[in-house]
Design a protein around this motif. Structure first.
Motif, PDB file in Angstrom:
ATOM      1  N   TYR A 257      26.906  -1.874  81.922  1.00 37.87           N
ATOM      2  CA  TYR A 257      27.353  -0.527  80.992  1.00 37.87           C
ATOM      3  C   TYR A 257      29.236   0.064  81.999  1.00 37.87           C
ATOM      4  O   TYR A 257      29.715   0.053  81.333  1.00 37.87           O
TER       5      TYR A 257
ATOM      6  N   SER B 263      25.445  -5.065  71.845  1.00 40.74           N
ATOM      7  CA  SER B 263      24.898  -4.875  71.043  1.00 40.74           C
ATOM      8  C   SER B 263      24.462  -3.170  70.731  1.00 40.74           C
ATOM      9  O   SER B 263      23.216  -2.333  72.209  1.00 40.74           O
TER      10      SER B 263
ATOM     11  N   SER C  82      15.587   0.137  84.903  1.00 37.79           N
ATOM     12  CA  SER C  82      15.523   0.865  84.084  1.00 37.79           C
ATOM     13  C   SER C  82      15.015   1.791  85.792  1.00 37.79           C
ATOM     14  O   SER C  82      14.479   1.539  86.659  1.00 37.79           O
TER      15      SER C  82
ATOM     16  N   ILE D  73      14.093  -6.549  83.357  1.00 35.28           N
ATOM     17  CA  ILE D  73      13.774  -4.916  82.802  1.00 35.28           C
ATOM     18  C   ILE D  73      14.572  -4.698  84.250  1.00 35.28           C
ATOM     19  O   ILE D  73      13.673  -4.129  85.184  1.00 35.28           O
TER      20      ILE D  73
ATOM     21  N   LEU E   6      19.432  -4.664  75.101  1.00 33.68           N
ATOM     22  CA  LEU E   6      19.167  -5.384  73.806  1.00 33.68           C
ATOM     23  C   LEU E   6      19.735  -7.093  73.840  1.00 33.68           C
ATOM     24  O   LEU E   6      20.773  -6.808  74.313  1.00 33.68           O
TER      25      LEU E   6
ATOM     26  N   LYS F 235      23.102  -0.547  80.848  1.00 32.73           N
ATOM     27  CA  LYS F 235      22.312   0.081  80.233  1.00 32.73           C
ATOM     28  C   LYS F 235      21.350   0.432  79.713  1.00 32.73           C
ATOM     29  O   LYS F 235      20.284   0.042  80.676  1.00 32.73           O
ATOM     30  N   ARG F 236      21.701   1.861  78.776  1.00 36.92           N
ATOM     31  CA  ARG F 236      19.837   2.306  79.096  1.00 36.92           C
ATOM     32  C   ARG F 236      19.227   2.376  78.068  1.00 36.92           C
ATOM     33  O   ARG F 236      17.689   1.683  78.325  1.00 36.92           O
ATOM     34  N   MET F 237      19.393   1.238  77.011  1.00 37.24           N
ATOM     35  CA  MET F 237      18.604   0.248  76.029  1.00 37.24           C
ATOM     36  C   MET F 237      19.442  -1.306  76.438  1.00 37.24           C
ATOM     37  O   MET F 237      20.697  -1.795  76.059  1.00 37.24           O
TER      38      MET F 237
END
Length: 797
Positions: free
Chosen positions: A32, A123, A313, A311, A51, A47-49
């Motif tokens: 991000y 994305s 997060s 992943i 993809l 990025k929070r999501m």
């Protein structure tokens, strides 16, 4: 093959360029902010999501940099097709590194600020998809089109003799039916006039969650399979970067020199035998250079590398963030980008220049190469209307003469072809074989017809997938064509049409993409004329599917006779950036309009046929509408019965050529305003509508009209068998007798005349059923029927 030895400097630079592409690919999926890792990563940089798809990406980055090397070494005209469905990070990264991306999108600049935007858009809402989508320079193949990469590649090289298409085929894609069949496309290349496809079968071992078949069978079996298809495979296998770079460079040099030798022998020495074309099989780990193990699970070289392999997060262990940072730093970005974020000049120099860059090659933006077709005057092919309703030779047979001369007019340009699955003759287009042959580069036997290495018809493969894919590739690289198909089997390419329509929709919104020629699909051997084949060959539902797509892209035409078909096809072949679906019959059929009247009618798309009506400008008692050649015939036959037996009944006949005219103007650019629609169909009178396809499509198109409750549609009801032509209409209640009964049923009140007429047509239906079962053909009064004006018709009819 003799081994190419890369100099230490070249080996370092190629590996560094590959690392740069990998770094940019990971950044697109994850970052991000902090694009060059000038400071330690924190969660706010992620990025929070998350993809995207990593598994195929490093292999494609590896391929791309090596293709750049041979483009420069051999001055090649080459484009790149990313067959693996989600290789978006790779093609975006490489077109950015070569400079094409920033030229098209100046805001994605060659510096740290540009990298920030490059990463953020991927994305991400308001950004770009994770596929090799139309937004990506150099792409002619959307990542969602799994199975069609080779078909598109061959379509692209037909009639482009200098072009090479490097087509990457992924593990999963290789297991699809269309791709498995597409390997045979090499039997159709003309060695003089066509270019070359270089397939690169990328076996990284896994699909989404399963191993891939071709990666698990023994090497000898895979080699025999590919050789059986007519290819000479060169294997590049391993995971050590230095070894793989040397091996890939060696393989590509051997492949290009083999291709050039084949072309030299054909074009200079006249050796036109079908060669065994070279290809590459790249075996590399899935998710190569990515995380090895995450949470005690193996990632690299397994299916777990397919999408986002790590992943990061707030809910994952803090070690994941550190692993991501370590992964990205393993590419040593400080050795790749200067203090401003620009790729170091020594690395940037590896990319080709100008239009030799695969992202800037004009073949991948085919509209810039497109030239108008040279079209003869379609009016010269008209059926002379000696008597209204006269029997013609078959509308497709008339069209065949027009297409024949289009082939002749454009033969020197080599920018027009006819495609179809082994049905050109069956579909009534025999006339084209007066001037050209089917292109074919396999064995020709003594009793074969119309086969030659140099032909402009591609229908020698019984595969709708291949012929449609070839045409799409042909159009996307700047040419014109027509695809003809049995109506019932066009559904085989539903997903291909779907993706092409989506491509056109997105491409139309990109000012830098020039419009391409329309995809013209001609459907014949249609539902109402399948007496030889029966129920299996009866399905008119493709147009229902087509009309789901954007109105800015879709056009559907149902010309009622040959002159209308000529007018419609001339329009379609001149059009740009549409999918035109045209439905026409090939059997002898009545002709209704002179050429002058046909041109006017087709330009309007819908209209009242005054010569078949007797409302004379007054409010009709009933509107009889028809759309399609057989529905038009049955409607006019019904009108003749009604006018004979109910001479005081005021009938308005409306014929529709352009199906979109039924839609509101707010929903389709060809749609009618409510006022115009009401002027035609009235606001309250019954409308008996005979339609080519399923009835509910008309209800769907007219659902918001004032008079929609009074529209009674007759169409295909999924009733069919081997029977006579007229009985097909009877089975589905589209015939003249059922239409007459429906008119009577919707008149305000019955009288002796209407009751007598209804009884008469009911008896006719009984008589018909008995007759065909006794004699195996339609009654003479059906097969010999012709339009015969009653005394109440005007003298000009």
């Amino acid at each position: 093959m003799s081994r190419v030895s890369l100099s230490p400097e070249m080996l370092y630079n190629i590996d560094a360029y590959w690392r740069a592409a990998n770094y940019l690919s990971v950044g697109q999926i994850y970052l991000y902010a902090n694009p060059l890792l000038r400071r330690p990563l924190v969660l706010a940089d992620i990025k929070r999501m998350l993809l995207g798809h990593w598994g195929t990406t490093p292999g494609q980055n590896f391929i791309y940099v090596h293709l750049n090397r041979i483009i420069k070494k051999y001055d090649l005209d080459m484009i790149y097709i990313a067959g693996p469905g989600h290789g978006g990070p790779a093609v975006v990264a490489n077109t950015y590194l070569e400079g094409t991306y920033s030229e098209i999108y100046p805001e994605i600049s060659q510096d740290e600020a540009g990298l920030q935007k490059l990463f953020l858009q991927f994305s991400f809402p308001g950004g770009i998809p994770s596929h090799a989508s139309p937004e990506c320079p150099g792409s002619i193949h959307e990542g969602g089109e799994l199975g069609y990469s080779l078909s598109h590649a061959f379509g692209a090289v037909f009639d482009h003799p200098e072009l090479i298409v490097a087509c990457v085929v992924g593990d999963g894609e290789a297991e699809t039916g269309p791709l498995a069949t597409a390997w045979h496309s090499n039997k159709f290349l003309n060695l003089v006039h066509d270019g070359v496809v270089l397939p690169i079968l990328h076996l990284n071992g896994y699909k989404i969650s399963n191993p891939s078949i071709l990666a698990r069978i023994p090497r000898a079996e895979l080699e025999q399979l590919l050789q059986g298809y007519g290819w000479t495979p060169y294997f590049v296998e391993g995971d050590d970067p230095a070894f793989m770079h040397e091996t890939m460079a060696t393989a590509l040099d051997s492949v290009i020199e083999k291709i050039q030798a084949i072309q030299y022998e054909a074009r200079t020495m006249g050796e036109l035998h079908r060669p065994s074309w070279p290809m590459i099989v790249l075996c590399s780990p899935k998710g190569w250079t990515g995380p090895q193990v995450v949470d005690d699970l193996q990632i690299e070289g397994t299916f777990r590398a397919h999408q986002v392999p790590l992943i990061v997060s707030e809910s994952t262990p803090a070690t994941h963030l550190a692993m991501l940072e370590s992964w990205m730093l393993s590419y040593r970005p400080d050795e790749l980008f200067d203090a401003t974020g620009k790729l170091f000049p020594a690395l940037a120099a590896l990319a080709p220049e100008g239009q030799r860059r695969m992202g800037a090659n004009p073949h991948a933006n085919g509209g810039v190469l497109l030239r108008d077709l040279l079209l003869p005057d379609f009016r010269a092919y008209a059926e002379t209307l000696q008597q209204r309703g006269m029997l013609g030779i078959g509308d497709m047979h008339v069209l065949g003469r027009f297409l024949r001369d289009i082939v002749v007019a454009n033969k020197a340009r080599r920018n027009f072809r006819i495609f179809g699955p082994d049905e050109t003759l069956s579909n009534g287009l025999k006339s084209v074989f007066e001037v050209t042959s089917r292109q074919w580069n396999a064995k020709i036997a003594v009793n074969d017809e119309f086969l030659a290495q140099d032909g402009m018809v591609l229908d020698s493969m019984l595969s709708e997938h291949q012929c449609e894919g070839w045409l799409e590739g042909y159009l996307l690289t700047g040419r014109h064509g027509v695809f003809t198909c049995y109506e019932a089997f066009i559904h085989i390419i539903d997903s291909m049409f779907n993706q092409h329509a989506k491509w056109l929709k997105v491409a139309a919104q990109l000012p830098w993409r020039a419009k391409i020629a329309s995809l013209n699909i001609v459907l014949t051997s249609h539902v109402w004329r399948q007496d030889h084949n029966g129920f299996t060959h009866q399905d008119p539902g493709f147009i229902d599917y087509v009309l789901n797509k954007k109105a800015s892209i879709i056009r559907v035409y149902l010309p009622p006779d040959a002159n209308c078909l000529l007018s419609v096809m001339d329009h379609c072949l001149r059009s740009r950036h549409y999918v035109n679906v045209v439905i026409a019959g090939k059997h002898p059929a009545p002709q209704w309009l002179s050429m002058e009247a046909a041109v006017t009618h087709c330009a309007q798309g819908i209209g009242i046929w005054d010569w078949a009506s007797n409302d004379r400008g007054e409010m009709p008692d009933v509107v009889m509408a028809c759309c399609g050649d057989v529905p038009t015939l049955e409607t006019l036959a019904a009108i003749s019965i009604l006018r004979e037996h109910l001479p005081d009944l005021k009938i308005r006949c409306i014929n529709i050529v352009d199906l979109a005219r039924l839609q509101p103007a707010t929903e389709h650019p060809h749609g009618l305003s409510d006022t115009d629609f009401d002027d035609l169909f009235t606001t309250h009178q019954p409308v008996v509508f005979a339609f080519h396809s399923y009835p509910w499509l008309i209800h769907r198109l007219t659902y918001d009209r004032i008079n929609q409750r009074n529209i009674h549609v007759h169409g295909y009801q999924e009733e069919g068998t081997i029977t006579t032509q007229f009985d097909m209409t009877v089975l589905n209640e589209l015939d003249r007798f059922h239409l007459v009964m429906d008119v009577i049923d919707h008149l305000p009140q019955a009288n002796d005349k209407t009751r007598q007429l209804k009884q008469l047509v009911e008896e006719k239906l009984i008589k018909h059923g008995k007759y065909i079962r006794l004699y195996g053909e339609d009654m003479p009064e059906i097969s010999n029927w012709h339009w015969n004006p009653t005394p109440r018709h005007s003298a000009t009819e």
